[in-house]
Design an enzyme around this catalytic site. Sequence first.
Site, PDB file in Angstrom:
ATOM      1  N   LYS A 102      12.546  21.110  24.025  1.00 23.29           N
ATOM      2  CA  LYS A 102      12.908  22.386  24.656  1.00 23.29           C
ATOM      3  C   LYS A 102      13.692  23.206  23.652  1.00 23.29           C
ATOM      4  CE  LYS A 102      12.334  24.419  28.696  1.00 23.29           C
ATOM      5  NZ  LYS A 102      11.079  24.373  29.465  1.00 23.29           N
ATOM      6  N   ASP A 142       8.779  30.282  28.261  1.00 28.21           N
ATOM      7  CA  ASP A 142       9.689  29.862  29.315  1.00 28.21           C
ATOM      8  C   ASP A 142      10.380  31.121  29.834  1.00 28.21           C
ATOM      9  OD1 ASP A 142      12.408  28.483  30.370  1.00 28.21           O
ATOM     10  OD2 ASP A 142      10.850  26.961  30.246  1.00 28.21           O
TER      11      ASP A 142
END
Length: 306
Positions: A102, A142
Amino acid sequence: MNALAATNRNFKLAARLLGLDSKLEKSLLIPFREIKVECTIPKDDGSLASFVGFRVQHDNARGPMKGGIRYHPEVDPDEVNALAQLMTWKTAVANIPYGGAKGGIGCDPGDLSISELERLTRVFTQKIHDLIGIHIDVPAPDMGTGPQTMAWILDEYSKFHGHSPAVVTGKPIDLGGSLGRDAATGRGVLFAAEALLNEHGKTVSGQRFAIQGFGNVGSWAAQLIHEQGGKVVAVSDITGAIKNSKGIDVPSLLKHVKEHKGVTGFHGADAIDPQSVLVEDCDILIPAALGGVINRFVFWVFTMIS
């Protein structure tokens, strides 16, 4: 409890239930690599601005690491670490040959122009280009990012490594992106709702939905639910929240959001306190914004009004 503490707690509980060896448990909690970089860019007015970017690569035991890049003011090492860890577990549960990663930059994309966002993205890519790649770590969109962001990453990465369209997912179709990618996460929300309702002998049609967050996930979920006959009665985003107990005209709301950059001011519903979306009268609540919004207080309020 912050995101990382909550994720670690849940993993440790699962590890005990599975009877994992303590050494294996510890190794799975520690990320493979944590990256922190400073990204300084010239702003449109000639001044300089600095932002901190992160990339946590959690585990590559099952394949290249995979995970989104988030642009949000609350991005910090703990949040990124927790989300990377969760990506490892999600890909494993789905039996997809990837590991978890991430990334993110602590910024408010709404305060930056398109050219400033491009410069920030390219500088971030320059700082991490040798630590990502099709066999290492594949970024994705995202919160606060999208196909355009992925296109900038692809272009900047390709300057160092040659044309490499597979280095990111979620890129524009013209650059090798996948059809249906934009709607995929919101469609997953629809599928989850259908599965839950089917267990109770119900369908999406006629059910009332409240959606917190109207970015890519929330907006697509609303559109697909509306197409299935569901009734979206409340919606919120970073600009505010609206409610219509008779059902919001989702196509009109989508047009409004595209023109006005938020749900605030939509004439087909009443303005409400954004926090109240979590406890609005509905059949299904969809939290499609930041994590951690369902807490003890929200649960208590919901119980009191139910």
